[in-house]
Design an enzyme around this catalytic site. Structure first.
Site, PDB file in Angstrom:
ATOM      1  N   ARG A   7      26.543 -30.851 -11.928  1.00 54.56           N
ATOM      2  CA  ARG A   7      25.376 -30.797 -11.922  1.00 54.56           C
ATOM      3  C   ARG A   7      24.838 -29.280 -12.066  1.00 54.56           C
ATOM      4  O   ARG A   7      25.542 -28.542 -11.285  1.00 54.56           O
ATOM      5  CB  ARG A   7      24.745 -31.510 -10.544  1.00 54.56           C
ATOM      6  CG  ARG A   7      23.054 -31.530 -10.945  1.00 54.56           C
ATOM      7  CD  ARG A   7      22.463 -32.023  -9.482  1.00 54.56           C
ATOM      8  NE  ARG A   7      20.921 -31.853  -9.399  1.00 54.56           N
ATOM      9  CZ  ARG A   7      20.054 -31.781  -8.327  1.00 54.56           C
ATOM     10  NH1 ARG A   7      20.782 -31.917  -7.311  1.00 54.56           N
ATOM     11  NH2 ARG A   7      19.046 -31.542  -8.736  1.00 54.56           N
ATOM     12  N   HIS A   8      23.748 -28.928 -12.648  1.00 54.12           N
ATOM     13  CA  HIS A   8      23.467 -27.539 -12.825  1.00 54.12           C
ATOM     14  C   HIS A   8      23.174 -26.950 -11.331  1.00 54.12           C
ATOM     15  O   HIS A   8      22.901 -27.642 -10.352  1.00 54.12           O
ATOM     16  CB  HIS A   8      22.122 -27.519 -13.588  1.00 54.12           C
ATOM     17  CG  HIS A   8      20.984 -28.285 -12.903  1.00 54.12           C
ATOM     18  ND1 HIS A   8      20.274 -27.801 -12.232  1.00 54.12           N
ATOM     19  CD2 HIS A   8      20.519 -29.434 -13.348  1.00 54.12           C
ATOM     20  CE1 HIS A   8      19.404 -28.570 -11.845  1.00 54.12           C
ATOM     21  NE2 HIS A   8      19.320 -29.836 -12.301  1.00 54.12           N
ATOM     22  N   ASN A  14      13.884 -26.911  -7.649  1.00 57.88           N
ATOM     23  CA  ASN A  14      14.943 -27.757  -7.012  1.00 57.88           C
ATOM     24  C   ASN A  14      14.360 -27.355  -5.333  1.00 57.88           C
ATOM     25  O   ASN A  14      14.306 -28.141  -4.325  1.00 57.88           O
ATOM     26  CB  ASN A  14      16.218 -27.545  -7.002  1.00 57.88           C
ATOM     27  CG  ASN A  14      16.977 -28.069  -8.231  1.00 57.88           C
ATOM     28  OD1 ASN A  14      17.515 -27.440  -9.110  1.00 57.88           O
ATOM     29  ND2 ASN A  14      16.102 -29.195  -8.537  1.00 57.88           N
ATOM     30  N   ARG A  59      18.443 -24.584 -17.473  1.00 55.91           N
ATOM     31  CA  ARG A  59      19.140 -24.776 -15.992  1.00 55.91           C
ATOM     32  C   ARG A  59      20.543 -25.055 -16.165  1.00 55.91           C
ATOM     33  O   ARG A  59      21.542 -24.691 -15.657  1.00 55.91           O
ATOM     34  CB  ARG A  59      18.420 -25.738 -15.087  1.00 55.91           C
ATOM     35  CG  ARG A  59      18.079 -27.200 -15.433  1.00 55.91           C
ATOM     36  CD  ARG A  59      17.047 -27.804 -14.388  1.00 55.91           C
ATOM     37  NE  ARG A  59      16.954 -29.015 -14.490  1.00 55.91           N
ATOM     38  CZ  ARG A  59      15.982 -29.544 -15.290  1.00 55.91           C
ATOM     39  NH1 ARG A  59      15.269 -28.719 -16.071  1.00 55.91           N
ATOM     40  NH2 ARG A  59      15.576 -30.827 -15.280  1.00 55.91           N
ATOM     41  N   GLU A  84      18.129 -34.506 -18.724  1.00 57.88           N
ATOM     42  CA  GLU A  84      17.708 -35.274 -17.704  1.00 57.88           C
ATOM     43  C   GLU A  84      16.597 -36.133 -18.017  1.00 57.88           C
ATOM     44  O   GLU A  84      15.989 -36.397 -19.107  1.00 57.88           O
ATOM     45  CB  GLU A  84      17.039 -34.260 -16.648  1.00 57.88           C
ATOM     46  CG  GLU A  84      16.550 -34.885 -15.281  1.00 57.88           C
ATOM     47  CD  GLU A  84      17.462 -35.479 -14.348  1.00 57.88           C
ATOM     48  OE1 GLU A  84      18.280 -36.783 -15.104  1.00 57.88           O
ATOM     49  OE2 GLU A  84      17.818 -35.070 -13.305  1.00 57.88           O
ATOM     50  N   HIS A 144      22.771 -32.884 -15.370  1.00 56.01           N
ATOM     51  CA  HIS A 144      21.553 -33.282 -14.268  1.00 56.01           C
ATOM     52  C   HIS A 144      21.684 -34.306 -13.168  1.00 56.01           C
ATOM     53  O   HIS A 144      22.413 -35.409 -13.556  1.00 56.01           O
ATOM     54  CB  HIS A 144      20.196 -33.344 -15.126  1.00 56.01           C
ATOM     55  CG  HIS A 144      20.049 -32.383 -16.266  1.00 56.01           C
ATOM     56  ND1 HIS A 144      19.029 -31.251 -15.946  1.00 56.01           N
ATOM     57  CD2 HIS A 144      20.228 -32.316 -17.524  1.00 56.01           C
ATOM     58  CE1 HIS A 144      19.324 -30.696 -16.993  1.00 56.01           C
ATOM     59  NE2 HIS A 144      19.910 -31.227 -17.761  1.00 56.01           N
TER      60      HIS A 144
END
Length: 202
Positions: A7-8, A14, A59, A84, A144
């Site tokens: 995951r980024h 976030n 991202r 995503e 994502h």
């Protein structure tokens, strides 16, 4: 065949608890530091990787670039199937804002979200395509949290759902018809000492 699913790194959205979806939010400085720490872990571990592929959103792409540069690996063109899940009208909102506007049952409303089944279908199609094209390669995939959670739910129906952390790493090995998890949703590299060499900017 190994696939490393990542995951980024962290973004400002976030950190604020805002749903990102297809909104193209870049990493923040902490997200870049996180990516550098994972890259260092990957450089030190026994697994050897052949290339990196990612979602085209900033991202994920920047996370992939940091890792590919550190490991000296090719970075393939972005794959749109790794994008995503789209969240429609609720993108950019915090949980409080969503509940204030749409009520506690917001997740059951039609607000322009991509259907979970469609998300899962394209994630599985991506995995199947890798098997056909690169059966003897080890591949790092940067994508994502929403997509990964649905992919894991499809692959491991008996596993309890858990949050997919920023810069989490899962390493799956193809054994016959199954993807065996050698590492699952691991973020221990984020406990490492911060990078001081500036390599996260490469």
């Amino acid at each position: 065949m190994l696939i490393g699913l990542i995951r980024h790194g962290l973004t400002d959205w976030n950190a604020a608890g805002r749903i990102q979806g297809r909104s193209d939010i870049p990493l923040n400085e902490e997200g870049r530091r996180q990516a550098a720490r994972l890259a260092q872990r990957l450089a030190e571990e026994e697994y050897r990787w052949d290339f990196v592929v990612s979602s085209g959103l900033k991202r994920a792409r920047e996370t992939a670039e940091i890792i590919a540069n550190k490991l000296g690996l090719p970075l393939l063109d972005a794959d749109e199937r790794l994008t995503e899940r789209g969240f429609g009208q609720i993108e950019g909102m915090t949980l409080t804002e969503r509940e204030e506007r749409y009520g506690a049952g917001w997740n059951d409303l039609e607000l322009g979200q991509e259907k979970v089944e469609a998300l899962q279908e394209r994630a599985l199609a991506f995995m199947a395509d890798l098997e056909v094209k690169y059966p003897d390669r080890n591949i790092l995939v940067v994508t994502h949290g929403g997509l990964l959670s649905r992919l894991y739910a499809a692959l491991y129906t008996d596993r309890q759902a858990e949050r997919i952390g920023n810069l989490s790493l899962s390493v799956l090995e193809k054994r016959d018809d199954l993807w065996e998890p050698l590492v699952y949703n691991c973020t221990r590299h984020l406990l490492a000492e911060p990078e001081t060499s500036g390599e996260h900017r490469s």
